[in-house]
Design an enzyme around this catalytic site. Structure first.
Site, PDB file in Angstrom:
ATOM      1  N   ARG A 239      19.391  36.940  53.738  1.00 13.66           N
ATOM      2  CA  ARG A 239      20.347  38.032  53.817  1.00 13.66           C
ATOM      3  C   ARG A 239      21.894  37.357  53.448  1.00 13.66           C
ATOM      4  O   ARG A 239      22.136  36.013  53.640  1.00 13.66           O
ATOM      5  CB  ARG A 239      20.607  38.624  55.155  1.00 13.66           C
ATOM      6  CG  ARG A 239      19.444  39.401  55.481  1.00 13.66           C
ATOM      7  CD  ARG A 239      19.434  40.585  54.676  1.00 13.66           C
ATOM      8  NE  ARG A 239      18.399  41.636  54.949  1.00 13.66           N
ATOM      9  CZ  ARG A 239      17.194  41.801  54.433  1.00 13.66           C
ATOM     10  NH1 ARG A 239      16.990  41.023  53.511  1.00 13.66           N
ATOM     11  NH2 ARG A 239      16.157  42.618  54.722  1.00 13.66           N
ATOM     12  N   ASP A 263      20.814  35.540  45.763  1.00 11.69           N
ATOM     13  CA  ASP A 263      20.145  36.880  45.465  1.00 11.69           C
ATOM     14  C   ASP A 263      20.728  37.906  46.318  1.00 11.69           C
ATOM     15  O   ASP A 263      20.485  38.956  46.163  1.00 11.69           O
ATOM     16  CB  ASP A 263      18.664  36.981  45.494  1.00 11.69           C
ATOM     17  CG  ASP A 263      17.952  38.121  45.101  1.00 11.69           C
ATOM     18  OD1 ASP A 263      18.230  38.501  44.008  1.00 11.69           O
ATOM     19  OD2 ASP A 263      17.321  38.701  45.789  1.00 11.69           O
ATOM     20  N   GLU A 268      27.435  43.883  49.026  1.00 14.01           N
ATOM     21  CA  GLU A 268      26.848  44.355  47.969  1.00 14.01           C
ATOM     22  C   GLU A 268      26.761  45.925  47.735  1.00 14.01           C
ATOM     23  O   GLU A 268      26.963  46.702  48.527  1.00 14.01           O
ATOM     24  CB  GLU A 268      25.204  44.421  48.178  1.00 14.01           C
ATOM     25  CG  GLU A 268      24.923  42.724  48.408  1.00 14.01           C
ATOM     26  CD  GLU A 268      23.128  42.558  48.835  1.00 14.01           C
ATOM     27  OE1 GLU A 268      22.488  43.464  48.764  1.00 14.01           O
ATOM     28  OE2 GLU A 268      22.928  41.322  48.814  1.00 14.01           O
ATOM     29  N   HIS A 287      20.128  41.052  44.329  1.00 10.28           N
ATOM     30  CA  HIS A 287      19.383  41.459  45.355  1.00 10.28           C
ATOM     31  C   HIS A 287      17.906  42.007  44.819  1.00 10.28           C
ATOM     32  O   HIS A 287      17.358  42.971  44.883  1.00 10.28           O
ATOM     33  CB  HIS A 287      19.863  42.640  46.220  1.00 10.28           C
ATOM     34  CG  HIS A 287      19.245  42.356  47.824  1.00 10.28           C
ATOM     35  ND1 HIS A 287      20.143  42.715  48.687  1.00 10.28           N
ATOM     36  CD2 HIS A 287      17.982  42.192  48.202  1.00 10.28           C
ATOM     37  CE1 HIS A 287      19.236  42.647  49.838  1.00 10.28           C
ATOM     38  NE2 HIS A 287      17.886  42.330  49.466  1.00 10.28           N
ATOM     39  N   GLY A 292       8.925  41.642  41.535  1.00 13.24           N
ATOM     40  CA  GLY A 292       7.856  41.587  40.753  1.00 13.24           C
ATOM     41  C   GLY A 292       7.118  42.686  40.427  1.00 13.24           C
ATOM     42  O   GLY A 292       7.141  43.550  41.241  1.00 13.24           O
ATOM     43  N   ALA A 293       6.479  42.720  39.277  1.00 17.31           N
ATOM     44  CA  ALA A 293       5.791  43.653  38.505  1.00 17.31           C
ATOM     45  C   ALA A 293       4.449  44.107  39.599  1.00 17.31           C
ATOM     46  O   ALA A 293       4.024  45.497  39.521  1.00 17.31           O
ATOM     47  CB  ALA A 293       4.939  43.475  37.278  1.00 17.31           C
TER      48      ALA A 293
END
Length: 328
Positions: A239, A263, A268, A287, A292-293
């Site tokens: 975070r 990230d 944000e 973020h 991922g796929a």
């Protein structure tokens, strides 16, 4: 027994639910705010679901509708979220007696891959090799092998363990930082937050993968960075509130750390005028380390697995400690 979920995720798994739990009534929250059951309009007065599947749609236009219903529900017994962390204050209604909350480990492989790829690309002199290629210079570059490095992973839940698996596959030494310094078979060593000042000077890669709470807020502060090893790498996929961002800026000038892969941020989306965007030692991603796929497929599979366990009265995977809910 009754379950409550949004239309899009329900459509993905409707056939599998029907096969494994034909007697389960699934009330669907439609995009227009209406309720349906088996394709027919459903009277809101009859909405008394035991099971709630909290998916990404709960953070869109229907956020208030979904959480308002959940907060008012006296019948809710189990909530499965698609999120790894539940410390955001919006989750506070879940922290109540008699309500079981399970989080998601579906994003863990994707996040671990993100961490590993960024770390490896910084440990190896790829930029220097590219510079020689651009200059058409035949000049070999020596490099430090990953097997020589020590990784300190702060937070050793599903994500931290997946990161450790990948680091150890390259021969790296892995130390886990947990609430209690109890044995952990995957890590080479285990310590606690209190041990960080003694552990940071030896770490080549420091990964923040812990929850945000009163104990970890601004964990990576000036003292934290002063203890880091010169030339080390900081990666934050936990975070934004874990990092004192002003202290990090100063620390980067001292090469402690030499690079930061971030990230998550305190604000944000990251403002366009933020110093992070242009800093030569910082990598910014929005973020998105979980994207991922296969993350979505794993999330659906986890909900269905836990649903089967719930219906059989067996312990569920990824139970959340109520004390960790809504504390951010």
């Amino acid at each position: 027994m009754q379950a409550f979920m949004f239309r899009t995720p329900y459509d993905r798994i409707a056939g599998r639910i029907a096969a494994m739990a034909p007697d389960l009534d699934v009330v669907v929250l439609e995009p227009d705010g209406g309720l349906t059951l088996n394709g027919q309009t459903f009277d809101a007065a009859g909405l008394k679901p035991d099971i709630w599947w909290l998916t990404l749609e709960a953070f869109g236009a229907q956020t208030k509708d979904y959480f308002g219903r959940l907060k008012a529900s006296a019948d809710a017994r189990w909530v499965q979220t698609v999120f790894a962390g539940v410390e955001n204050p919006v989750f506070k209604p879940l922290a109540r007696e008699g309500l079981l909350v399970t989080n998601s480990s579906a994003q863990a492989p994707a996040i671990a891959e993100y961490v590993s790829v960024h770390a490896l690309s910084l440990l190896h002199p790829i930029a220097e090799q590219q510079a020689h290629q651009d200059a058409r210079t035949w000049k070999p570059v020596n490099f430090r092998e990953v097997g020589q490095t020590r990784w300190l992973i702060v937070g050793f839940g599903n994500i931290g363990r997946e990161i450790a698996v990948r680091a150890k596959a390259f021969g790296a030494q892995v130390e886990a930082v947990r609430r209690a310094a109890s044995a952990e078979g995957l890590a080479d060593a285990v310590s606690t937050l209190a041990d960080l000042p003694e552990r940071l000077p030896d770490a080549d890669v420091v990964v923040l993968a812990c929850a945000l709470n009163d104990e970890t807020r601004d964990l990576a502060n000036a003292e934290f960075f002063a203890a880091m090893k010169p030339g080390s790498i900081l990666i934050n996929i936990g975070r934004g509130g874990l990092v004192d961002e002003d202290a990090l800026r100063t620390a980067l000038d001292a090469d402690k750390p030499a690079h930061a892969v971030l990230d998550v941020f305190k604000t944000e989306p990251l403002p366009a005028d933020s110093w992070f965007w242009d800093h030569p030692k910082v990598r910014v991603t929005p973020h998105a380390s979980n994207r991922g796929a296969l993350t979505g497929e794993r999330g659906d599979a986890l909900f269905l697995e836990n649903l089967g366990l719930y219906l059989r009265g067996e312990p569920l995977r990824n139970r959340v400690n109520p004390a960790d809910i809504g504390v951010g």
